[in-house]
Design an enzyme around this catalytic site. Sequence first.
Site, PDB file in Angstrom:
ATOM      1  CE  LYS A   1      -8.168  20.586   4.378  1.00  0.00           C
ATOM      2  NZ  LYS A   1      -8.231  19.329   5.081  1.00  0.00           N
TER       3      LYS A   1
ATOM      4  CG  ASN B   1      -0.417   1.685  -4.353  1.00  0.00           C
ATOM      5  OD1 ASN B   1      -1.013   1.456  -3.300  1.00  0.00           O
ATOM      6  ND2 ASN B   1      -0.768   2.674  -5.152  1.00  0.00           N
TER       7      ASN B   1
ATOM      8  N   GLY C   1       0.813  -1.213   0.000  1.00  0.00           N
ATOM      9  CA  GLY C   1       0.000   0.000   0.000  1.00  0.00           C
ATOM     10  C   GLY C   1       0.845   1.259   0.000  1.00  0.00           C
ATOM     11  CB  ALA C   2       1.744   3.657  -2.447  1.00  0.00           C
ATOM     12  N   GLY C   3      -0.354   4.391   0.546  1.00  0.00           N
ATOM     13  CA  GLY C   3      -1.078   5.492   1.170  1.00  0.00           C
ATOM     14  C   GLY C   3      -0.100   6.301   2.017  1.00  0.00           C
ATOM     15  CE1 TYR C   4      -1.754  12.039   3.197  1.00  0.00           C
ATOM     16  CE2 TYR C   4      -3.594  10.513   3.154  1.00  0.00           C
ATOM     17  CZ  TYR C   4      -3.059  11.753   2.871  1.00  0.00           C
ATOM     18  OH  TYR C   4      -3.834  12.711   2.267  1.00  0.00           O
TER      19      TYR C   4
ATOM     20  CD  GLU D   1     -11.904  18.550   4.935  1.00  0.00           C
ATOM     21  OE1 GLU D   1     -11.142  19.427   5.364  1.00  0.00           O
ATOM     22  OE2 GLU D   1     -11.510  17.467   4.443  1.00  0.00           O
TER      23      GLU D   1
END
Length: 396
Positions: free
Chosen positions: A373, A38, A11-14, A170
């Site tokens: 933000k 990924n 997995g190449a998430g955070y 959001e």
Amino acid sequence: MSTVPRIVILGAGYGGVLTALRLQKELNYNEANVTLVNKHDYHYITTHLHMPAAGTDDPENARVNISKLIDEFKIDFVKSTVVQIKPVEKKVILEDGTLSYDYLVIGLGGEAETFGIPGLQQHAMNIRSINSVRLIREHIEYQFAKFKREPERRDYLTFVIGGAGFTGIEFIGELADRIPKLCKQFDVDPGLVKIVNIEAAPTALPGFDPELVDYAVQVLTNKGVTFKIGTAIKECKPEGVVLATGETIPAATVVWTGGIRGNRLVEQAGFEAMRGRVKVDPYLRTAQYENVFIVGDCSLLFNDEGKPFPPTAQIAMQQGVNCAFNLVASIRNQPLREFKFDNKGVVASLGKGEAVGIVFGKKLKGGFAAFMKKLIDMRYLYIIGGIGLVLRKGKL
């Protein structure tokens, strides 16, 4: 036979990306073989997905090619889907092959948690990936086009968002900004459009500062959003939602943002999991296997009050850094470092120029919170890709 330890990151998430980038920096050449797996050849910025979903930004701005982030001499990238994890055999089965490992990092990300509500899986959309937000954006525009052909169908212009957590709020902010433009584009009376937010908890943004919650609800109400707080969705049907109160809301669009669970592959691999999330030790390892680390949505960590930390980008990033440190320490037979979450704060955007947040213990709202933000988003781009990436994508 090679004695170089093999590290596989799923997995190449955070969490996965930060683990890989820190290993790239800390490990010497030939100290370990690192493979990042990924299913896409890009990393996407989850905290930015609500904008392309509503159509207020291009999906391209929410994604970064993995090849631009990693040093291919230090990290092998494999574009594939994980089918099965076999911790006893130290193997990972991919759809097109098998990888063996000495150390495994699971950062596979989460899935939508439907809490068993009938029909949600089948009839609601989720803000979970580049492809899913493209679908939501196209779907919303299509409803306006359909309404022009069947003006009696008011349900085409009713948008139900389930969940008033950060993602839901959001998305609603962006959608409320987009609606006037769509009305103009399709010659639709804005008074016919309804955005309804449904939250089962007794407040929007559960667990957030009440003063800031009130501000957020007021801003969004002024933009035309209807809130139904303390109300659960009982069922989701093709033609709309049924609430626990018995009320039915006819809607051609239901977007569910009501929760995240861990990845089912983790449960199927035999790890002790709660809703797909595995309790990890202070070093981010599983209880059963010291060579398996879990970061991000699939990991379960508790704060000092014994409550689980919510799965956020901020915690996943810090876990990635800590996980890489502990992998290097394991390879070099050095002491591991306990993970301590340093909460720098959170900011929720409410559409253009509006946000609420708590940063370094200070309450922020309005334009300054929106500016913060943007800074937070740019800081992340800088961490993963340096100044070049900030300049390329910095209009976030």
